[in-house]
Design an enzyme around this catalytic site. Structure first.
Site, PDB file in Angstrom:
ATOM      1  N   ARG A  50      -0.759  -8.399  13.264  1.00  0.00           N
ATOM      2  CA  ARG A  50      -1.356  -7.413  12.348  1.00  0.00           C
ATOM      3  C   ARG A  50      -2.130  -8.114  11.237  1.00  0.00           C
ATOM      4  O   ARG A  50      -3.184  -7.653  10.815  1.00  0.00           O
ATOM      5  CB  ARG A  50      -0.268  -6.506  11.771  1.00  0.00           C
ATOM      6  CG  ARG A  50       0.300  -5.568  12.819  1.00  0.00           C
ATOM      7  CD  ARG A  50       1.570  -4.909  12.358  1.00  0.00           C
ATOM      8  NE  ARG A  50       1.344  -3.982  11.284  1.00  0.00           N
ATOM      9  CZ  ARG A  50       2.154  -3.813  10.241  1.00  0.00           C
ATOM     10  NH1 ARG A  50       3.252  -4.528  10.126  1.00  0.00           N
ATOM     11  NH2 ARG A  50       1.858  -2.934   9.332  1.00  0.00           N
ATOM     12  N   ARG A  97      11.344  -6.465   5.005  1.00  0.00           N
ATOM     13  CA  ARG A  97      11.262  -5.045   5.359  1.00  0.00           C
ATOM     14  C   ARG A  97      11.848  -4.800   6.747  1.00  0.00           C
ATOM     15  O   ARG A  97      12.442  -3.754   6.998  1.00  0.00           O
ATOM     16  CB  ARG A  97       9.785  -4.624   5.317  1.00  0.00           C
ATOM     17  CG  ARG A  97       9.556  -3.156   5.522  1.00  0.00           C
ATOM     18  CD  ARG A  97       8.132  -2.792   5.149  1.00  0.00           C
ATOM     19  NE  ARG A  97       7.152  -3.257   6.106  1.00  0.00           N
ATOM     20  CZ  ARG A  97       5.839  -3.105   5.976  1.00  0.00           C
ATOM     21  NH1 ARG A  97       5.354  -2.517   4.903  1.00  0.00           N
ATOM     22  NH2 ARG A  97       4.991  -3.523   6.879  1.00  0.00           N
ATOM     23  N   LYS A 124       0.827  -1.222   0.000  1.00  0.00           N
ATOM     24  CA  LYS A 124       0.000   0.000   0.000  1.00  0.00           C
ATOM     25  C   LYS A 124       0.855   1.263   0.000  1.00  0.00           C
ATOM     26  O   LYS A 124       0.555   2.210  -0.716  1.00  0.00           O
ATOM     27  CB  LYS A 124      -0.932   0.031   1.221  1.00  0.00           C
ATOM     28  CG  LYS A 124      -1.989  -1.052   1.236  1.00  0.00           C
ATOM     29  CD  LYS A 124      -3.049  -0.780   2.309  1.00  0.00           C
ATOM     30  CE  LYS A 124      -2.493  -0.699   3.720  1.00  0.00           C
ATOM     31  NZ  LYS A 124      -1.878  -1.946   4.203  1.00  0.00           N
ATOM     32  N   ARG A 139     -10.197   0.917   8.346  1.00  0.00           N
ATOM     33  CA  ARG A 139      -9.770  -0.439   8.681  1.00  0.00           C
ATOM     34  C   ARG A 139     -10.836  -1.202   9.460  1.00  0.00           C
ATOM     35  O   ARG A 139     -10.620  -2.366   9.797  1.00  0.00           O
ATOM     36  CB  ARG A 139      -8.511  -0.374   9.539  1.00  0.00           C
ATOM     37  CG  ARG A 139      -7.226  -0.676   8.768  1.00  0.00           C
ATOM     38  CD  ARG A 139      -6.088  -0.253   9.671  1.00  0.00           C
ATOM     39  NE  ARG A 139      -4.884  -0.993   9.525  1.00  0.00           N
ATOM     40  CZ  ARG A 139      -3.771  -0.485   8.995  1.00  0.00           C
ATOM     41  NH1 ARG A 139      -3.745   0.711   8.490  1.00  0.00           N
ATOM     42  NH2 ARG A 139      -2.681  -1.212   8.984  1.00  0.00           N
ATOM     43  N   ARG A 193      10.850  -0.047  11.418  1.00  0.00           N
ATOM     44  CA  ARG A 193       9.458   0.056  11.876  1.00  0.00           C
ATOM     45  C   ARG A 193       9.325  -0.613  13.233  1.00  0.00           C
ATOM     46  O   ARG A 193       9.939  -1.634  13.486  1.00  0.00           O
ATOM     47  CB  ARG A 193       8.520  -0.633  10.870  1.00  0.00           C
ATOM     48  CG  ARG A 193       8.221   0.208   9.654  1.00  0.00           C
ATOM     49  CD  ARG A 193       7.214  -0.510   8.783  1.00  0.00           C
ATOM     50  NE  ARG A 193       5.921  -0.660   9.434  1.00  0.00           N
ATOM     51  CZ  ARG A 193       4.766  -0.291   8.898  1.00  0.00           C
ATOM     52  NH1 ARG A 193       4.741   0.266   7.712  1.00  0.00           N
ATOM     53  NH2 ARG A 193       3.638  -0.486   9.521  1.00  0.00           N
TER      54      ARG A 193
HETATM   55  P1  AMP Z   1       0.147   0.859   8.568  1.00  0.00           P
HETATM   56  O1  AMP Z   1       1.419   1.592   8.308  1.00  0.00           O
HETATM   57  O2  AMP Z   1      -1.003   1.347   7.726  1.00  0.00           O
HETATM   58  O3  AMP Z   1       0.296  -0.635   8.503  1.00  0.00           O
HETATM   59  O4  AMP Z   1      -0.267   1.212  10.072  1.00  0.00           O
HETATM   60  C1  AMP Z   1       0.595   0.938  11.162  1.00  0.00           C
HETATM   61  C2  AMP Z   1      -0.209   0.825  12.453  1.00  0.00           C
HETATM   62  O5  AMP Z   1      -0.900   2.063  12.708  1.00  0.00           O
HETATM   63  C3  AMP Z   1      -1.314  -0.228  12.444  1.00  0.00           C
HETATM   64  O6  AMP Z   1      -0.835  -1.525  12.738  1.00  0.00           O
HETATM   65  C4  AMP Z   1      -2.244   0.301  13.539  1.00  0.00           C
HETATM   66  O7  AMP Z   1      -1.709   0.073  14.815  1.00  0.00           O
HETATM   67  C5  AMP Z   1      -2.176   1.807  13.285  1.00  0.00           C
HETATM   68  N1  AMP Z   1      -3.213   2.213  12.301  1.00  0.00           N
HETATM   69  C6  AMP Z   1      -3.001   2.769  11.073  1.00  0.00           C
HETATM   70  N2  AMP Z   1      -4.144   3.043  10.459  1.00  0.00           N
HETATM   71  C7  AMP Z   1      -5.133   2.651  11.301  1.00  0.00           C
HETATM   72  C8  AMP Z   1      -6.558   2.661  11.226  1.00  0.00           C
HETATM   73  N3  AMP Z   1      -7.197   3.121  10.147  1.00  0.00           N
HETATM   74  N4  AMP Z   1      -7.240   2.171  12.295  1.00  0.00           N
HETATM   75  C9  AMP Z   1      -6.619   1.731  13.398  1.00  0.00           C
HETATM   76  N5  AMP Z   1      -5.285   1.673  13.528  1.00  0.00           N
HETATM   77  C10 AMP Z   1      -4.535   2.139  12.492  1.00  0.00           C
END
Ligand code: AMP
Length: 198
Positions: free
Chosen positions: A145, A128, A13, A89, A134
């Site tokens: 996740r 990664r 993404k 999400r 990260r």
């Molecule tokens: P990502 O980089 O999109 O994988 O997001 C990293 C982390 O941020 C996720 O594992 C969640 O802990 C938090 N996060 C990001 N977007 C959301 C969302 N829309 N709803 C809830 N938690 C989020």
């Protein structure tokens, strides 16, 4: 175009969101990145979100929605559009986004779902973890996740499918290959009257 990019962690993404953003001249709004910045800056919101992000859990909807509403209030060009990466999400977030857009820009044009097999995404996350710093790419957090995605986020496929917005794109192969598939899909969204090529 007003777009949502859906797909499990490790499905590309971030990479594809940046490309769509550059190609279409629209901002990519990544809630994961917004949380990352808030956490690094030590803001109140960052402190409230950090333990969830570290554990690979979803940040509670009300925190996410406050942050997204703030970002939209900073201004988006409704006509040009935007891309949400990693948001919504949960079904509650999807419904809240619908309400926010009805009150401001108008409905989404498409939800692009990057389809990548679970073993492939785990491999990508492992790779990664070696190259990016990260907080949530450790093996057990990555698995968590993925299971949160299956439980909370995958149902959005059905939701967006039912309202005719879901566009599933094969997310395997090189970033260039995936980008070509996405562009073809977006061209079909913009010009439904034209036949799909290739
Ligand atoms: P990502 O980089 O999109 O994988 O997001 C990293 C982390 O941020 C996720 O594992 C969640 O802990 C938090 N996060 C990001 N977007 C959301 C969302 N829309 N709803 C809830 N938690 C989020």
């Amino acid at each position: 175009m007003r777009l949502v990019l859906l797909g499990p962690p490790g499905s590309g993404k971030g990479t594809q969101g940046a490309r769509i953003s550059a190609r279409h001249g629209i901002p990519s709004i990544s809630t994961g990145q917004l949380f990352d910045r808030q956490i690094s800056a030590g803001t109140d919101l960052g402190r409230r979100a950090e333990r969830y992000v570290r554990a690979g859990e979803l940040v509670p909807d009300e925190i996410v929605l406050d942050m997204v509403a703030d970002r939209l209030a900073e201004g988006v060009d409704c006509a040009a559009g935007f891309l949400f990466d990693g948001f919504p999400r949960t079904l509650a977030q999807a419904e809240a986004l619908d309400r926010m857009l009805t009150a401001s820009c108008g409905p989404l044009d498409a939800v692009v779902d990057l389809d990548v097999d679970v073993n492939e995404v785990l491999d990508r996350i492992r790779r990664r973890a070696h190259t990016e710093d990260r907080v949530d790419d450790a093996e057990d957090t990555a698995r968590r996740r993925l299971s949160v995605f299956a439980q909370e986020t995958a149902p959005l496929r059905q939701h967006y499918g039912e309202i005719g917005l879901l566009r599933t794109v094969d997310g395997t192969g090189s970033p260039d290959e995936v980008a070509v598939r996405i562009e073809r899909t977006l061209a079909a969204v913009a010009h439904p009257e034209l036949p799909l090529r290739g």
